[in-house]
Design an enzyme around this catalytic site. Structure first.
Site, mmCIF file in Angstrom:
data_model
loop_
_atom_site.group_PDB
_atom_site.id
_atom_site.type_symbol
_atom_site.label_atom_id
_atom_site.label_comp_id
_atom_site.label_asym_id
_atom_site.label_seq_id
_atom_site.Cartn_x
_atom_site.Cartn_y
_atom_site.Cartn_z
ATOM 1 N N ASP A 95 0.827 -1.212 0.000
ATOM 2 C CA ASP A 95 0.000 0.000 0.000
ATOM 3 C C ASP A 95 0.864 1.267 0.000
ATOM 4 O OD1 ASP A 95 -2.354 1.508 0.035
ATOM 5 O OD2 ASP A 95 -2.386 1.616 2.220
ATOM 6 N N GLU A 121 1.120 -3.180 -5.129
ATOM 7 C CA GLU A 121 0.641 -1.816 -4.892
ATOM 8 C C GLU A 121 1.778 -0.929 -4.372
ATOM 9 O OE1 GLU A 121 -3.446 0.418 -3.423
ATOM 10 O OE2 GLU A 121 -3.000 -1.562 -2.599
ATOM 11 N N TYR A 196 -0.883 -7.905 -8.967
ATOM 12 C CA TYR A 196 -1.814 -7.031 -8.266
ATOM 13 C C TYR A 196 -3.051 -6.919 -9.153
ATOM 14 C CZ TYR A 196 -3.784 -2.796 -6.172
ATOM 15 O OH TYR A 196 -4.630 -1.880 -5.580
ATOM 16 N N ASP A 235 -1.904 -9.872 -4.304
ATOM 17 C CA ASP A 235 -3.226 -9.397 -3.936
ATOM 18 C C ASP A 235 -4.146 -9.665 -5.122
ATOM 19 O OD1 ASP A 235 -5.521 -8.059 -3.263
ATOM 20 O OD2 ASP A 235 -4.588 -6.087 -3.045
ATOM 21 N N ASN A 237 -7.400 -9.573 -5.006
ATOM 22 C CA ASN A 237 -8.586 -8.725 -4.873
ATOM 23 C C ASN A 237 -9.902 -9.491 -4.973
ATOM 24 O OD1 ASN A 237 -8.579 -5.943 -4.169
ATOM 25 N ND2 ASN A 237 -7.272 -5.529 -5.936
ATOM 26 N N ASP A 307 -5.118 -12.023 -0.265
ATOM 27 C CA ASP A 307 -3.755 -12.335 -0.711
ATOM 28 C C ASP A 307 -3.557 -13.850 -0.717
ATOM 29 O OD1 ASP A 307 -2.294 -9.438 -0.523
ATOM 30 O OD2 ASP A 307 -3.834 -9.680 1.011
ATOM 31 N N ASP A 332 -2.185 -1.878 5.128
ATOM 32 C CA ASP A 332 -3.520 -2.375 5.450
ATOM 33 C C ASP A 332 -3.659 -3.854 5.093
ATOM 34 O OD1 ASP A 332 -3.398 -1.873 2.749
ATOM 35 O OD2 ASP A 332 -5.227 -0.658 2.646
ATOM 36 N N HIS A 333 -2.633 -4.422 4.465
ATOM 37 C CA HIS A 333 -2.516 -5.866 4.254
ATOM 38 C C HIS A 333 -1.404 -6.405 5.156
ATOM 39 C CE1 HIS A 333 -4.718 -6.305 0.258
ATOM 40 N NE2 HIS A 333 -4.649 -4.990 0.404
#
Length: 342
Positions: A95, A121, A196, A235, A237, A307, A332-333
């Site tokens: 992030d 990211e 990503y 990630d 998503n 993830d 935040d991950h």
């Protein structure tokens, strides 16, 4: 005499007023009773609508539920057939690479000491990379991909202790590759792909694009798999099943848990790949890798598992463990780690 008559009249009036007052009190009493019933009914409606939660809480006497946390178990360092793990890969959506470096993310990487660390990211053009990461001697072979159109958007990286046989960027389609979302490294026994995956975005405005991505990305991975087995990390998503997020019911129309995104992941697995964490821990709940910064979500463990390490089925005999390092901070991950016996 006149004075006496007036006095009598006053006494009579007083008696009449008093009698009327008594009757009036009776009517008032009845009206008050009806009024009380009306007020009680209104109060019940307000409580049902949440307008008086304190009264409801006091009545029920319930304490807030304690968060159910996930404890990452000790690493399993042997495969099912008894071979020792000899390959360690970590993956982390940071992030924002520059902010993550400032938050001591590299300290965790050095402590974990993987053979390869994959980052997503990164939000950082190669010219703006922090010296702290570009000069890391532990990983002499470093590869970066970023968005061609938006600086500070998307981006992935791969840092390796040993040099891959080859490295490629993207999946061979310009509409996807311009966003800097994929790096593929070829090693002697497998391909490693870090990705990503694009988010469907607020209001699902990119859901159609995401569906196109899922089809094209699956074809790309299947093509690699025909040449040699692969490890996909990053990630992705999507929370695949209800067990993969805290509040499935309220998120069915939100990015990451739509029927279309979940079906896309189901089709990926159906193409010959395996979700390594679910392979090892099929019933493990409350295991998440992402928590929004809002509402103290991380401390409450209100999260999503976004993830993954996805493997070719041919690598299943080599699978030792898939870890969720949810104690690691800086994004935040949280990072995840894969152990293989290659």
């Amino acid at each position: 005499m006149l004075y006496l008559q007036q006095a009598v009249r006053v006494l009579v009036c007083v008696r009449v007023v008093c009698l009327r007052g008594l009757c009036g009190d009776g009517r008032i009493a009845k009206m008050s009773k009806r009024g009380k019933k009306t007020d009680d009914a209104t109060a019940d409606v307000e409580q049902d609508n949440g307008a008086a939660p304190e009264a409801k809480k006091a009545k029920k006497g319930k304490e807030p539920e304690a968060p159910v946390l996930y404890e990452d178990p000790p690493d399993q360092l042997t495969s099912k057939d008894g071979r020792a793990a000899n390959t360690k890969i970590s993956s982390w959506n940071v992030d924002g690479l520059r902010a993550w470096v400032k938050k001591k993310g590299l300290d965790w990487v050095r402590e974990e000491a993987p053979d390869v660390i994959c980052l997503q990211e990164t939000k950082c053009a190669e010219k703006s990379l922090p010296n702290d990461i570009t000069s890391m001697p532990e990983f002499p072979h470093k590869y970066w991909a970023g968005s061609q159109e938006k600086e500070g958007y998307s981006g992935v990286a791969m840092l390796c202790k040993t040099e891959p046989l080859s490295v490629t960027y993207g999946i061979g389609k310009e509409e996807h590759d311009k966003e800097g979302r994929v790096i593929t490294a070829e090693f002697p026994d497998f391909f490693l792909v870090t990705a990503y995956v694009p988010n469907a975005s607020k209001g699902l405005v990119r859901l159609d694009y995401r569906k196109t991505w899922d089809v094209d990305f699956r074809e790309y991975l299947s093509g690699l798999d025909e040449r040699k087995p692969l490890v996909l990390c990053g990630d992705l998503n999507v929370a695949h099943q209800e067990i993969d997020l805290k509040n499935p019911k309220g998120n069915r129309k939100n990015p990451g848990f739509t029927a279309e995104e979940r079906e896309g992941f189901t089709q990926l697995l159906g193409a010959g790949f395996v979700d390594s964490f679910r392979e090892l821990y099929p019933e493990q709940a409350n295991a998440y890798t992402f928590w929004t910064y809002m509402m103290n979500a991380r401390s409450k463990n209100v999260g999503w598992r976004l993830d993954y390490f996805v493997l070719s089925k041919a690598l299943l005999p080599s699978l030792c463990d898939c870890k969720i390092r949810n104690k690691a901070m800086g994004s935040d991950h949280c990072p995840i780690t894969l152990h293989l016996a290659i």
